[in-house]
Design a protein around this motif. Structure first.
Motif, PDB file in Angstrom:
ATOM      1  N   ILE A  12       0.799  -1.243   0.106  1.00  0.00           N
ATOM      2  CA  ILE A  12       0.100   0.135   0.005  1.00  0.00           C
ATOM      3  C   ILE A  12       0.863   1.150   0.103  1.00  0.00           C
ATOM      4  O   ILE A  12       1.729   1.399   0.763  1.00  0.00           O
ATOM      5  N   THR A  13       1.028   1.937  -1.156  1.00  0.00           N
ATOM      6  CA  THR A  13       1.884   2.985  -1.300  1.00  0.00           C
ATOM      7  C   THR A  13       1.199   4.063  -2.364  1.00  0.00           C
ATOM      8  O   THR A  13       0.754   3.656  -3.384  1.00  0.00           O
ATOM      9  N   PRO A  14       1.778   5.040  -2.278  1.00  0.00           N
ATOM     10  CA  PRO A  14       1.368   5.901  -3.228  1.00  0.00           C
ATOM     11  C   PRO A  14       1.883   5.956  -4.742  1.00  0.00           C
ATOM     12  O   PRO A  14       1.485   6.277  -5.546  1.00  0.00           O
ATOM     13  N   GLY A  15       2.885   5.040  -4.803  1.00  0.00           N
ATOM     14  CA  GLY A  15       3.732   4.906  -6.102  1.00  0.00           C
ATOM     15  C   GLY A  15       4.777   5.905  -6.128  1.00  0.00           C
ATOM     16  O   GLY A  15       4.875   6.755  -5.179  1.00  0.00           O
ATOM     17  N   HIS A  16       5.842   5.833  -6.896  1.00  0.00           N
ATOM     18  CA  HIS A  16       6.871   6.771  -6.903  1.00  0.00           C
ATOM     19  C   HIS A  16       7.728   6.603  -5.709  1.00  0.00           C
ATOM     20  O   HIS A  16       8.250   7.322  -5.222  1.00  0.00           O
ATOM     21  N   THR A  17       7.699   5.396  -5.356  1.00  0.00           N
ATOM     22  CA  THR A  17       8.381   4.991  -4.141  1.00  0.00           C
ATOM     23  C   THR A  17       9.334   3.643  -4.164  1.00  0.00           C
ATOM     24  O   THR A  17       9.707   3.273  -3.291  1.00  0.00           O
ATOM     25  N   GLY A  18       9.561   3.316  -5.429  1.00  0.00           N
ATOM     26  CA  GLY A  18      10.414   2.310  -5.631  1.00  0.00           C
ATOM     27  C   GLY A  18       9.859   1.019  -5.590  1.00  0.00           C
ATOM     28  O   GLY A  18      10.444  -0.347  -5.305  1.00  0.00           O
ATOM     29  N   THR A  19       8.750   0.886  -6.106  1.00  0.00           N
ATOM     30  CA  THR A  19       7.922  -0.390  -6.373  1.00  0.00           C
ATOM     31  C   THR A  19       8.455  -1.434  -7.286  1.00  0.00           C
ATOM     32  O   THR A  19       8.464  -2.550  -6.867  1.00  0.00           O
ATOM     33  N   LEU A 116       4.750   0.800   2.017  1.00  0.00           N
ATOM     34  CA  LEU A 116       6.351   1.439   1.354  1.00  0.00           C
ATOM     35  C   LEU A 116       6.228   2.966   1.120  1.00  0.00           C
ATOM     36  O   LEU A 116       5.232   3.383   0.579  1.00  0.00           O
ATOM     37  N   ARG A 117       6.943   3.616   1.808  1.00  0.00           N
ATOM     38  CA  ARG A 117       6.901   5.053   1.756  1.00  0.00           C
ATOM     39  C   ARG A 117       8.300   5.694   1.503  1.00  0.00           C
ATOM     40  O   ARG A 117       9.322   5.239   1.207  1.00  0.00           O
ATOM     41  N   ARG A 118       8.248   6.938   1.129  1.00  0.00           N
ATOM     42  CA  ARG A 118       9.426   7.684   0.665  1.00  0.00           C
ATOM     43  C   ARG A 118       9.085   8.909   1.181  1.00  0.00           C
ATOM     44  O   ARG A 118       8.144   9.519   1.376  1.00  0.00           O
ATOM     45  N   ASN A 119      10.347   9.875   1.418  1.00  0.00           N
ATOM     46  CA  ASN A 119      10.164  11.261   1.521  1.00  0.00           C
ATOM     47  C   ASN A 119       8.978  12.008   0.660  1.00  0.00           C
ATOM     48  O   ASN A 119       9.055  11.864  -0.624  1.00  0.00           O
ATOM     49  N   ILE A 120       8.140  12.496   1.556  1.00  0.00           N
ATOM     50  CA  ILE A 120       6.826  13.141   0.800  1.00  0.00           C
ATOM     51  C   ILE A 120       7.410  14.054  -0.454  1.00  0.00           C
ATOM     52  O   ILE A 120       6.877  14.068  -1.478  1.00  0.00           O
ATOM     53  N   GLU A 121       8.334  14.916   0.074  1.00  0.00           N
ATOM     54  CA  GLU A 121       8.712  15.994  -1.026  1.00  0.00           C
ATOM     55  C   GLU A 121       9.221  15.125  -2.148  1.00  0.00           C
ATOM     56  O   GLU A 121       8.956  15.830  -3.467  1.00  0.00           O
ATOM     57  N   LYS A 122      10.008  14.046  -1.981  1.00  0.00           N
ATOM     58  CA  LYS A 122      10.597  13.518  -3.393  1.00  0.00           C
ATOM     59  C   LYS A 122       9.444  12.967  -3.971  1.00  0.00           C
ATOM     60  O   LYS A 122       9.351  12.926  -5.192  1.00  0.00           O
ATOM     61  N   ILE A 123       8.270  12.397  -3.480  1.00  0.00           N
ATOM     62  CA  ILE A 123       7.341  11.862  -4.139  1.00  0.00           C
ATOM     63  C   ILE A 123       6.730  12.865  -4.869  1.00  0.00           C
ATOM     64  O   ILE A 123       6.246  12.655  -6.247  1.00  0.00           O
ATOM     65  N   VAL A 124       6.121  14.137  -4.313  1.00  0.00           N
ATOM     66  CA  VAL A 124       5.513  15.078  -5.044  1.00  0.00           C
ATOM     67  C   VAL A 124       6.540  15.646  -6.288  1.00  0.00           C
ATOM     68  O   VAL A 124       5.787  15.987  -7.286  1.00  0.00           O
ATOM     69  N   VAL A 125       7.814  15.517  -6.115  1.00  0.00           N
ATOM     70  CA  VAL A 125       8.642  16.005  -7.142  1.00  0.00           C
ATOM     71  C   VAL A 125       8.592  14.944  -8.315  1.00  0.00           C
ATOM     72  O   VAL A 125       8.579  15.455  -9.300  1.00  0.00           O
ATOM     73  N   ILE A 194       4.272  -4.494   7.224  1.00  0.00           N
ATOM     74  CA  ILE A 194       5.748  -4.252   7.198  1.00  0.00           C
ATOM     75  C   ILE A 194       5.672  -2.865   7.007  1.00  0.00           C
ATOM     76  O   ILE A 194       5.522  -2.470   5.419  1.00  0.00           O
ATOM     77  N   SER A 195       6.415  -1.633   7.579  1.00  0.00           N
ATOM     78  CA  SER A 195       6.407  -0.242   7.226  1.00  0.00           C
ATOM     79  C   SER A 195       8.115  -0.285   6.757  1.00  0.00           C
ATOM     80  O   SER A 195       8.901  -0.637   7.445  1.00  0.00           O
ATOM     81  N   VAL A 196       8.253   0.281   5.681  1.00  0.00           N
ATOM     82  CA  VAL A 196       9.575   0.701   5.264  1.00  0.00           C
ATOM     83  C   VAL A 196       9.583   1.539   4.327  1.00  0.00           C
ATOM     84  O   VAL A 196       8.820   2.016   3.554  1.00  0.00           O
ATOM     85  N   ASP A 197      10.736   2.373   4.449  1.00  0.00           N
ATOM     86  CA  ASP A 197      11.122   3.555   3.392  1.00  0.00           C
ATOM     87  C   ASP A 197      12.124   3.004   2.648  1.00  0.00           C
ATOM     88  O   ASP A 197      12.918   2.404   2.746  1.00  0.00           O
ATOM     89  N   SER A 209      16.525  -7.038   7.488  1.00  0.00           N
ATOM     90  CA  SER A 209      15.370  -6.909   8.243  1.00  0.00           C
ATOM     91  C   SER A 209      13.924  -7.205   7.503  1.00  0.00           C
ATOM     92  O   SER A 209      13.182  -7.790   8.037  1.00  0.00           O
ATOM     93  N   LEU A 210      13.766  -6.451   6.551  1.00  0.00           N
ATOM     94  CA  LEU A 210      12.848  -6.576   5.547  1.00  0.00           C
ATOM     95  C   LEU A 210      12.590  -8.119   5.384  1.00  0.00           C
ATOM     96  O   LEU A 210      11.533  -8.852   5.490  1.00  0.00           O
ATOM     97  N   LEU A 211      13.637  -8.800   4.648  1.00  0.00           N
ATOM     98  CA  LEU A 211      13.473 -10.207   4.396  1.00  0.00           C
ATOM     99  C   LEU A 211      12.902 -11.157   5.604  1.00  0.00           C
ATOM    100  O   LEU A 211      12.523 -12.054   5.601  1.00  0.00           O
ATOM    101  N   ALA A 212      13.789 -10.881   6.706  1.00  0.00           N
ATOM    102  CA  ALA A 212      13.332 -11.488   7.863  1.00  0.00           C
ATOM    103  C   ALA A 212      11.970 -11.676   8.464  1.00  0.00           C
ATOM    104  O   ALA A 212      11.329 -12.556   8.688  1.00  0.00           O
ATOM    105  N   GLN A 213      11.429 -10.444   8.144  1.00  0.00           N
ATOM    106  CA  GLN A 213      10.015 -10.200   8.497  1.00  0.00           C
ATOM    107  C   GLN A 213       9.005 -11.098   7.517  1.00  0.00           C
ATOM    108  O   GLN A 213       7.797 -11.356   7.880  1.00  0.00           O
ATOM    109  N   LEU A 214       9.726 -11.287   6.276  1.00  0.00           N
ATOM    110  CA  LEU A 214       8.936 -11.969   5.411  1.00  0.00           C
ATOM    111  C   LEU A 214       9.340 -13.369   5.299  1.00  0.00           C
ATOM    112  O   LEU A 214       8.711 -14.334   4.780  1.00  0.00           O
ATOM    113  N   GLY A 215       9.901 -13.604   6.614  1.00  0.00           N
ATOM    114  CA  GLY A 215      10.252 -15.316   6.661  1.00  0.00           C
ATOM    115  C   GLY A 215      11.414 -15.785   6.402  1.00  0.00           C
ATOM    116  O   GLY A 215      11.908 -16.944   6.261  1.00  0.00           O
ATOM    117  N   LEU A 216      12.433 -15.090   5.557  1.00  0.00           N
ATOM    118  CA  LEU A 216      13.669 -15.538   5.109  1.00  0.00           C
ATOM    119  C   LEU A 216      14.964 -14.966   6.178  1.00  0.00           C
ATOM    120  O   LEU A 216      15.271 -13.833   6.213  1.00  0.00           O
TER     121      LEU A 216
END
Length: 274
Positions: A12-19, A116-125, A194-197, A209-216
């Motif tokens: 769940i993300t606005p996009g422009h976030t490295g999907t 999935l998040r990113r600095n808001i300013e960067k997304i708007v840009v 799972i929240s991640v920037d 850490s992200l992979l660990a939270q997914l079970g790896l």
């Protein structure tokens, strides 16, 4: 990696976030997985990916039968796939009823929602560089329309800021929806957030850490990192960058309080109806 049940991974993300990067990272490292970024094509909209009608109906009328029908057939396709780990990092899905139609998946396995998040300013840009939000068609197909009646964030305070304000509103709306769904599914043991920037994934220990939270359970030296991507090619002049930076800086936007107020208002039910 031991599979006690199937795993399903979405964002769940606005996009422009490295999907795109995230999909590549997960596909390279999760055994037995199929994790496309977006399933696009003239024969894919309305079948594998929500089309305009699903997006507009969901955000104006809620989880109506047309939307539910799309998710029933999509869930059947996902469940019939041979992969022990299936995911999509597309930002479209959560804006078209994914969360309201998760039950076939969480009744079968574990669902992971990556906030999935990113600095808001960067997304708007980035949205500015792609010339997004200049017309309704662009909003309906890829993003959200501030005129949708079921939005959580009031766009009225953003409108005087012009198109940059609407882009800012959109990011705030998606962040508020993420917080809202976290609270809505807080009692479901089979749905994990799972929240991640995306910028943190440049740090190997954060990827671990992200992979660990997914079970790896994997050593940093064993992680297969994708090449970095930068697909924003447009330019924004310094005055516009300063205006965007100041707009975001003075905002008092609080997605947590918005989510809590909406949950309270609807007595723990989804505004889009589960």
């Amino acid at each position: 990696m031991t599979h006690l049940s199937r795993k399903f991974i979405f964002t769940i993300t606005p996009g422009h976030t490295g999907t795109t990067y995230l999909a590549d990272l997960l596909q390279r490292n999760l055994p037995g997985s199929a994790i496309p970024h977006e399933i696009l094509g003239y024969d894919k909209f309305g079948v594998d990916t929500p089309d305009v009608s699903h997006m507009t109906l969901f955000n104006s009328q809620g989880n109506v039968e047309t939307v539910r029908s799309f998710w029933r057939q999509k869930s059947e396709k996902i469940l019939s796939s041979p992969y022990s780990v299936y995911g999509e990092t597309s930002h479209l899905l959560a804006k078209a009823g994914l969360m309201e139609n998760l039950s076939p998946l969480f009744e079968t396995g574990e669902v992971y929602i990556i906030d999935l998040r990113r600095n808001i300013e960067k997304i708007v840009v980035s949205l500015r560089k792609r010339f997004d939000f200049l017309n309704k068609g662009n909003m309906w197909l890829w993003h959200l329309d501030p005129d949708y009646p079921l939005n959580l964030v009031d766009p009225s305070v953003f409108r005087p800021l012009g198109v940059e304000g609407i882009r800012f509103w959109y990011v705030c709306e998606m962040y508020a929806r993420a917080e809202y769904y976290k609270r809505l599914f807080s009692s479901n043991d089979n749905v994990h957030f799972i929240s991640v920037d995306i910028d943190d994934l440049s740090k190997p220990h954060m990827t671990q850490s992200l992979l660990a939270q997914l079970g790896l359970d994997v050593e940093i030296s064993e992680i297969n990192f994708p090449p970095k991507r930068n697909t924003s090619t447009g330019k924004v002049d310094k005055k516009e960058l300063t205006r965007i930076r100041n707009m975001v800086k003075v905002s008092k936007f609080d997605p947590t309080s918005i989510a809590e107020s909406v949950i309270s208002r609807y007595k723990s039910q989804s505004v889009w109806t589960l």
